[in-house]
Design a protein around this motif. Structure first.
Motif, mmCIF file in Angstrom:
data_model
loop_
_atom_site.group_PDB
_atom_site.id
_atom_site.type_symbol
_atom_site.label_atom_id
_atom_site.label_comp_id
_atom_site.label_asym_id
_atom_site.label_seq_id
_atom_site.Cartn_x
_atom_site.Cartn_y
_atom_site.Cartn_z
ATOM 1 N N SER A 1 1.912 27.153 -9.314
ATOM 2 C CA SER A 1 2.943 27.665 -8.414
ATOM 3 C C SER A 1 4.350 27.356 -8.922
ATOM 4 N N LEU A 2 4.449 26.935 -10.183
ATOM 5 C CA LEU A 2 5.745 26.679 -10.826
ATOM 6 C C LEU A 2 6.644 25.764 -9.996
ATOM 7 N N GLU A 3 6.039 24.738 -9.397
ATOM 8 C CA GLU A 3 6.816 23.735 -8.660
ATOM 9 C C GLU A 3 7.201 22.637 -9.646
ATOM 10 N N THR B 1 0.524 22.509 -9.648
ATOM 11 C CA THR B 1 1.977 22.710 -9.637
ATOM 12 C C THR B 1 2.399 23.665 -10.751
ATOM 13 N N LEU B 2 1.618 23.698 -11.838
ATOM 14 C CA LEU B 2 1.916 24.688 -12.879
ATOM 15 C C LEU B 2 1.635 26.090 -12.336
ATOM 16 N N GLY C 1 15.804 36.240 -21.328
ATOM 17 C CA GLY C 1 15.392 36.636 -19.982
ATOM 18 C C GLY C 1 14.859 35.496 -19.126
ATOM 19 N N GLY C 2 14.248 34.508 -19.777
ATOM 20 C CA GLY C 2 13.632 33.440 -18.992
ATOM 21 C C GLY C 2 14.450 32.170 -18.978
ATOM 22 N N LEU D 1 8.655 32.315 -22.107
ATOM 23 C CA LEU D 1 9.765 32.717 -21.247
ATOM 24 C C LEU D 1 10.921 33.251 -22.077
ATOM 25 N N CYS D 2 10.913 32.973 -23.394
ATOM 26 C CA CYS D 2 12.050 33.442 -24.184
ATOM 27 C C CYS D 2 11.644 34.215 -25.434
ATOM 28 N N GLU E 1 7.820 18.825 -8.611
ATOM 29 C CA GLU E 1 6.587 18.103 -8.308
ATOM 30 C C GLU E 1 5.761 17.894 -9.573
ATOM 31 N N LYS F 1 16.846 31.034 -17.229
ATOM 32 C CA LYS F 1 17.086 30.355 -15.956
ATOM 33 C C LYS F 1 15.893 29.481 -15.573
ATOM 34 N N ILE F 2 14.701 30.024 -15.772
ATOM 35 C CA ILE F 2 13.509 29.249 -15.410
ATOM 36 C C ILE F 2 13.366 28.062 -16.352
ATOM 37 N N LYS G 1 15.634 25.467 -15.253
ATOM 38 C CA LYS G 1 15.057 24.854 -14.046
ATOM 39 C C LYS G 1 13.995 23.826 -14.426
ATOM 40 N N LEU H 1 3.589 28.728 -21.955
ATOM 41 C CA LEU H 1 4.318 29.427 -20.897
ATOM 42 C C LEU H 1 5.822 29.301 -21.119
#
Lengths: 519, 300
Positions: free
Chosen positions: A225-227, A222-223, A33-34, A376-377, A230, A36-37, A40, A372
């Motif tokens: 806001s998941l940027e 940045t963590l 499910g995660g 995600l998986c 950056e 893609k992130i 990224k 985190l």
């Protein structure tokens, strides 16, 4: 009859069994499910943000973090080395003083060590208000106590035959210690002090959130806001600094060890620490941090006896403690067992070098981020927390092991290769077994670091004491904070007396006896 | 020779050291120390903090210093010790700060803060339906559920309050506890991945993501939007008039309320805070938050 004792190198490898239940639990709920992130995140590594605002802010942050780290590092080395010497059993024995003094000092030092630097920071903030000194002191307190512990453990694990010979020969205790132990401890000390700089850098990264700023603030925000692009700008910068530090220290270490005047160099090094403090302070002041602001004392209300009693009744302490111990045990198993296992089975020409880069990356990525990413998986579980912490600490243990092995002589290994043993067996009994005692002593200490680090993995569900501590701190429930701190100190003390017993046991067992298990 | 060189170095270091510290005169004028952690992309403000401190300094005619206190418990503590004069707090953290510093002054909030909402979201394959009212939250029993950060009003306090009203304790979730993802964005990511079946977050962050599509939202749906409550606000120390002169606190309020999109720098600041403008706010608006905070053990 041959009594079978577990072989030392086997003791080193055995903890890696922890990986089995952890991977089993994680694997059983694996999902995509995660993905893609995750993709990224990893592809962002190749496209860090090059926006000038981001770069400028990260560069300034990096300088603040480095300067803070340098100051706290130097302070904690000066304090830690002194405390380490006075808490070593051998030192007191050599001076024919009672053994219990060293034990008492060691036990006392367990208290500052059992409290996480973030908690120290928050406590100091209550009393002194905001100041750059908060971060510096908050890092220096537990770090000095940690270095003292590592150093005294390592001192007591040294080969004492020379010392005993000197003592029997009537040499005065001071000279005996210097002559017998200093040459042995220098490589270990150099390795520890070098590594402490990296630790100080990581802690300074964490403590930036208390008003100093720094690269850690970039990372944390940045963590949040998941940027990722950056975030990678900051991660790369921190990574380059970490690797540069590692290289510089190992360069210095090799030069130091090959030099005949190692003892003089160590003195120069300790002297240089004072300089480092001054230079770090100037640097911070240049970065517009208000070091000279008047520090005011603020009264704090100590929690009443009733508040503490209530919190003991309120908190599910047994569950908290058992979950914390479970996470710690699994995480330390992973962290202790996997690096030697990796080095044992992956011994091609450049692989050790490659592994050491992998370890650097593992140390670089903060555990909350790892947790985190894992989450995600897979579904939240104690295993995710354990693996996230374990992965981070693999980097630490691997580094210690590699340096330890490169410091020792290769005679045994060469002899075994020459007599036709396989590369792996020769490494296991020639290199690892010699290193085992020191590695296990370090592992024992690392385990109590892990105990505190459980604080950072709340994402898998509010598990464990560390999480409860953060929750109590964010509720300003000082009764609960006191209770949890007492529990932490008690656990650390129990762990320490256990590891003392272990090291006494190791001290008695000789590496060559262990060959019997395979024989 | 060696010794001489070392002495020279020491002198150099000492002279740089003394030069690098500001002289007494510069220290004489009191500085307004501010802190802020906005809910959306807080890293932007942290990088562009000079915009805010310069603008305030220009309007208030005092030196302004932004201090990056990024952790909420630390910001509350720093407010208690008087190390921060003016702070942008969340609903809960502002109440915590006032509990520790009675008479601190609520200055202003954003247009959106007077009627703030949280949204409960669920993974589409979790089988959780859209809820009609708060009693529907009982369907979350036995599911994996995550809050945001522990001190967040919209990501933790109010969602936990509504859950409790529906008769759900955090121990009723799968695993016997709720997760704390750490942030609103992480909550979206973790629910979208399916690792958590459901979660709760700030409605504005959710809306922003719907617009920007930065995170993939195709697996996630909103199952319930909470009733309105009050959230973020500017909080000032009680004694600012004494330090900075009569009427200073009101001057801060007027300045913030006067921020408008007509000025370029002010427009940028408003954007960093996710606001159209700032509006007046009173302490009494936060009574409910305080009551709920006490109920859930977050305010003492």
């Amino acid at each position: 009859m041959i009594r079978i004792r577990p072989a030392l190198p086997i003791l080193v490898l055995l903890p890696s069994l922890a990986v089995i239940p952890v991977l089993f639990e994680i694997g059983s709920s694996l999902h995509n499910g995660g993905i893609k992130i995750l993709i990224k995140f990893f592809s962002a590594a190749f496209q860090p943000s090059l926006d000038s605002v981001v770069i400028q802010s990260s560069l300034r942050g990096l300088q603040i973090t480095i300067a803070t780290a340098l100051i706290s590092w130097a302070i904690s080395i000066l304090l830690g080395v002194s405390l380490g010497i006075v808490s070593s059993r051998i030192v007191w024995e050599t001076f024919k003083s009672p053994n219990w003094i060293s034990t008492l000092i060691r036990r006392f030092l367990a208290i500052p060590r059992s409290i996480h630097e973030l908690v120290w920071g928050l406590l100091l903030l209550q009393v002194f208000g905001l100041s750059p000194w908060i971060a510096i002191v908050a890092i220096s307190i537990p770090h000095s106590a940690m270095l003292a512990r590592v150093l005294s453990d390592q001192l007591d694990a040294l080969d004492q035959r020379a010392l005993i010979a000197f003592k029997h020969g009537g040499v005065n205790p001071f000279s005996a210690l210097i002559t017998a132990l200093l040459p042995q401890i220098i490589p270990i000390l150099a390795s520890c002090c070098g590594y402490r700089l990296e630790c100080a850098l990581r802690s300074a990264t964490l403590l930036g959130v208390f008003g100093m700023g720094g690269i850690g603030v970039e990372l944390q925000l940045t963590l949040q806001s998941l940027e990722f692009n950056e975030m990678w700008t900051a991660l790369w910068m921190l990574g380059i600094v970490m690797i540069a530090i590692e290289r510089a220290i190992s360069f210095w270490r090799i030069r130091l060890l090959s030099s005949i005047q190692a003892q003089k160099q160590i003195l120069i090094f300790l002297g240089a620490m004072f300089f480092v403090v001054v230079i770090g302070l100037i640097w911070l002041q240049q970065l517009d941090l208000d070091l000279l602001a008047v520090i005011q004392f603020h009264s704090i209300k100590f929690p009443s006896f009733i508040a503490i009693k209530d919190s003991i009744l309120m908190l599910p302490l047994i569950e908290l403690i058992s979950k914390t111990l479970l996470i710690t045990l699994l995480a330390s198993g992973i962290a202790i067992g996997l690096p030697p296992l990796g080095m044992l089975f992956w011994q091609t020409r450049n692989s050790i070098e490659l592994q050491s880069y992998i370890w650097s990356i593992l140390r670089l990525i903060p555990p909350p981020l790892t947790a985190l990413l894992l989450l995600l998986c897979t579904n939240p579980s104690v295993s995710v927390a354990a693996l996230a912490l374990g992965i981070h600490n693999i980097g630490v243990m691997g580094r210690f092991l590699k340096e330890g092995i490169s410091n020792q002589d290769n005679n045994l290994f060469d002899a075994m290769i020459a007599s036709g043993s396989s590369q792996q067996l020769a490494w296991l009994y020639g290199n690892l077994s010699v290193q085992s005692k020191s590695y296990l002593a370090y592992a024992a200490y690392r385990t109590d670091v892990l105990l505190r680090e459980t604080a950072v993995v709340g994402v898998v569900g509010g598990v464990g004491l560390g999480w409860q501590l953060q929750e109590s701190l964010s509720s300003f429930d000082w009764g609960q904070v006191t209770t949890i701190t007492i529990v932490y100190s008690t656990l650390t003390l129990i762990g320490e007396s256990f590891s003392d017993k272990l090291s006494e046991y190791l001290q008695r067992s000789k590496p060559n006896r262990l060959l019997r298990v395979v024989a | 020779m060696m010794a001489k060189r070392k002495k020279g170095l020491l002198l150099l270091v000492l002279s740089v050291f003394t030069l690098s510290f500001p002289n007494k005169e510069a220290l004489a004028q009191p500085t307004l120390k501010i802190g802020a952690i906005p809910d959306q992309n807080p890293e932007h403000l942290n990088r562009l903090y000079k915009l805010l401190s310069n603008e305030l300094s220009k309007e208030l005619k005092v030196p302004v210093r932004y201090i990056p206190v990024i952790s909420y418990p630390a910001a509350v503590s720093a407010f208690r010790t008087g190390s921060l004069d003016l702070v942008w707090f969340g609903g809960l953290t502002g109440v915590q700060a006032r509990a520790q510093k009675p008479n601190a002054k609520v200055i202003a909030q954003r247009d959106v803060d007077a009627r703030f909402h949280s949204v409960f979201i669920a993974n589409k394959s979790s089988g959780i339906p859209v809820l009609r009212n708060k009693h529907g939250l009982t369907t979350l029993k036995g599911k994996r559920f995550t809050f945001g950060s522990a001190s967040s009003t919209s990501g933790r306090l109010m969602p936990q309050h509504f859950l409790q009203q529906a008769g759900i304790e955090t121990t009723d979730f799968k695993g016997g506890q709720a997760g704390f993802s750490g942030s609103h964005y992480a909550t979206i990511a973790l629910v979208s991945s399916g690792s958590y079946d459901a979660g709760a977050l700030n409605a504005i962050v959710w809306a922003e993501n719907l617009k920007s599509k930065r995170l993939n939202l195709s697996n996630v749906k909103v199952i319930w939007k909470t009733p309105a409550y009050v959230d973020y606000h500017w909080l000032a120390q009680p004694n600012l008039d004494k330090t900075f002169g009569q009427g200073f606190t009101n001057k801060i309020r007027d300045t913030l309320l006067g921020f408008s999109n007509k000025s370029k720098s002010q427009a940028k600041i408003l954007e960093l805070f996710g606001a159209k403008n700032f509006i007046p706010a009173k302490a009494s608006q936060y009574n409910d938050i305080e009551r709920i905070g006490r109920q859930l053990g977050k305010v003492r």
